[in-house]
Design an enzyme around this catalytic site. Structure first.
Site, short mmCIF file in Angstrom:
data_model
loop_
_atom_site.label_atom_id
_atom_site.label_comp_id
_atom_site.label_asym_id
_atom_site.label_seq_id
_atom_site.Cartn_x
_atom_site.Cartn_y
_atom_site.Cartn_z
N CYS A 16 0.59 -1.10 0.12
CA CYS A 16 0.03 0.03 0.05
C CYS A 16 0.84 1.13 0.07
O CYS A 16 1.51 1.43 -1.51
CB CYS A 16 -1.33 -0.31 1.43
SG CYS A 16 -2.48 1.23 0.86
N HIS A 55 -3.06 -5.39 1.48
CA HIS A 55 -2.21 -4.86 3.19
C HIS A 55 -1.97 -7.10 3.08
O HIS A 55 -2.44 -7.33 4.27
CB HIS A 55 -3.45 -4.58 4.14
CG HIS A 55 -3.32 -3.39 3.87
ND1 HIS A 55 -2.04 -1.88 4.18
CD2 HIS A 55 -3.86 -2.41 3.81
CE1 HIS A 55 -2.38 -0.88 4.14
NE2 HIS A 55 -3.85 -1.25 3.67
N GLU A 66 -0.32 -7.98 4.87
CA GLU A 66 0.35 -8.23 7.06
C GLU A 66 -1.11 -7.98 7.59
O GLU A 66 -1.59 -8.71 8.69
CB GLU A 66 0.81 -7.09 7.17
CG GLU A 66 0.48 -5.47 7.24
CD GLU A 66 0.28 -4.54 5.65
OE1 GLU A 66 0.63 -5.70 4.61
OE2 GLU A 66 0.21 -3.14 5.66
#
Lengths: 204, 294
Positions: free
Chosen positions: A83, A177, A179
């Protein structure tokens, strides 16, 4: 003599750096939070997390990391941006702030907040054949997209015709994302890049 | 399948703000100063808390013209405040595309019994809390982010410290608690049991938790980060100081480098005077903002 284990830096100026560290931890990879230049010294790869790209850019500039990271990225050093991290790695950003500091590493043009403001943020499954058959769950938050790619950039994933994941040599970037997706396959993919790079170039 | 405005993308935005500073701004000029300083978001409001305190009267959502100007003037996320329980103010801000809504005790409460059902909205909400029970009640209502209440508009960090220590202390307490004690603990703090359980599993508040209410210096920001805050809200502290751009920049840097006293010393140099500040014990009880909300 045993090989020195991998160590991956996670840029910790601002944003979701803890989430990246937790995933790498769960994979048994050593990590370091990077806020200063000397913390780049013995890492084998760097992750630039999601967050606010203008904040990160300013902090990189003020703490003299911009040039150091640019040099590393241009020399084939593995980096993974998610991002805001993808924005940072782009050569060009449309509708960026005037003079917004960027690393200018990948031959991509990125559009910030391409889907609109937060109420347009969404989740969607993506086909990413590079990391396996099972779809990857993409979490898009005020996400950027890649408008065009040049040179040797491989497109890894699209969402409704928009390019949302790319790789150029050892540089990897996603507009979503991984993560916070609860799926470590992108991190495994990146660690694989780091391992190969280390075998060829790293010191041990 | 594409799913918009899920809880995951709401609390996800809060995660993306971590390690950053969210600044109160009342004009587009201030918003630009905040963005230039490195703020990760701005909070658009009519008056900063110190002025709300000084003016008295009913404090409401900002004029949509003002919010609209600020939305257009910066590329970072824009938050705005609504009164506790005033879901129509929230509907208005959502329709304008505000990125985050703060259901805030800094404004005059519109409902003395009920907070907004934040699940009704696509826009994520942040709410203030003084302790774990209050934080989990707000999360139970759909808040995607929590902040300490502190005591806004005072430039005095003592209440924010109290609230952060209370929340962190209670989380540590749960971590050592056998599971059979969780239900009684939930009842005692007035929190949903499932969220108490989740807090124990995660070893932290289930959503991002910022510090707010009285932060005025780079050292204050670092103090709150070292106490466990995920990031910092600065309200009156910047634009009530005598050099807002320098102070804003210094607080951003202190929040990133909160563990590095040498950098803290350097960024604290020559940034002018902090806002004067108020001694909490001298404020009449009925004028304390933190006790609004429940």
């Amino acid at each position: 003599m045993s090989k020195k284990p991998l160590k991956i830096g996670v840029l910790a100026m601002q944003g979701a750096f803890e989430e990246h560290i937790q995933i790498l931890d769960s994979m048994g990879i050593e990590t370091i939070e990077v806020r200063l230049k000397d913390q780049l010294a013995d890492i084998d790869g760097l992750i630039i997390p999601g967050g606010e790209s203008t904040t990160m850019g300013k902090m990189l500039n003020r703490y003299d990391l911009l040039e150091a990271l640019r040099e590393k990225g241009n020399s084939g050093f593995p980096m993974f941006g998610t991002c805001a991290g993808m924005i940072m790695m782009s050569k060009k950003v449309e509708d960026g702030l005037p003079g917004q500091p960027l690393l200018e590493l990948m031959d991509i043009t990125t559009i910030r907040n391409a889907f609109g403001r937060q109420i347009e943020s969404f989740e969607a499954d993506l086909d990413v054949s590079e990391i396996g058959e099972r779809p990857f769950h993409g979490v898009f938050i005020r996400a950027p997209i890649i408008k065009c790619v040049n040179g040797t950039v491989d497109v890894l994933a699209r969402f409704e015709n928009n390019i949302v994941a790319v790789r150029q040599d050892n540089l990897l970037a996603t507009s979503f994302h991984p993560e916070i997706a609860g799926d470590s396959r992108f991190h495994e993919y990146f660690v694989n890049i780091v391992e190969k790079w280390k075998e060829m170039h790293g010191k041990d | 399948m594409v799913e918009k405005s899920t809880f995951k993308v709401k609390e996800g935005l809060a995660r993306m703000l971590k390690g950053g500073v969210i600044m109160d701004v009342t004009t587009k000029e201030q918003a630009i100063i905040a963005q230039e300083a490195g703020a990760c978001a701005v909070m658009a409001l009519e008056r900063v808390p110190a002025d709300i305190r000084a003016h008295g009267g009913v404090a409401r959502m900002a004029d949509p013209i003002k919010v609209g100007e600020i939305l257009k003037s910066v590329t970072i996320p824009v938050m705005a405040k609504v009164r506790i329980g005033h879901f129509v103010e929230a509907q208005i801000l959502e329709s304008m595309g505000v990125d985050f809504i703060d259901e805030s005790e800094v404004l005059t409460p519109a409902d003395e019994q009920f907070h907004i059902n934040k699940y009704d909205f696509k826009t994520p909400f942040v709410c203030g809390a003084r302790d774990l029970g209050e934080a989990l009640r707000r999360i139970g209502e759909g808040a995607a982010m929590i902040r300490t209440k502190g005591e806004a508009g005072t430039g005095n960090v003592v209440e924010a410290v109290r609230h952060m220590r209370t929340v962190m202390g209670q989380v540590r307490h749960i971590m050592n608690m056998p599971d059979e004690e969780l239900m009684t603990f939930s009842k005692d703090i007035g929190a949903p049991f499932e969220l108490v359980k989740l807090t124990k599993e995660m070893g932290r508040l289930p959503v991002v938790n910022f510090a707010a209410g009285g932060i005025a210096t780079p050292a204050d920001a670092s103090l709150m980060m070292q106490l466990g805050a995920d990031g910092i809200f600065v309200g009156s502290g910047i634009f009530k100081s005598n050099n807002p751009p320098a102070r804003a920049k210094a607080i951003v840097e202190a929040t990133t480098h909160y563990m590095d006293p040498k950098i803290l010393a350097k960024v604290s140099e020559g940034i002018g005077e902090a806002m004067k500040g108020l001694e909490i014990s001298l404020i009449p009880k009925e004028e304390l903002l933190a006790s609004r909300g429940w």
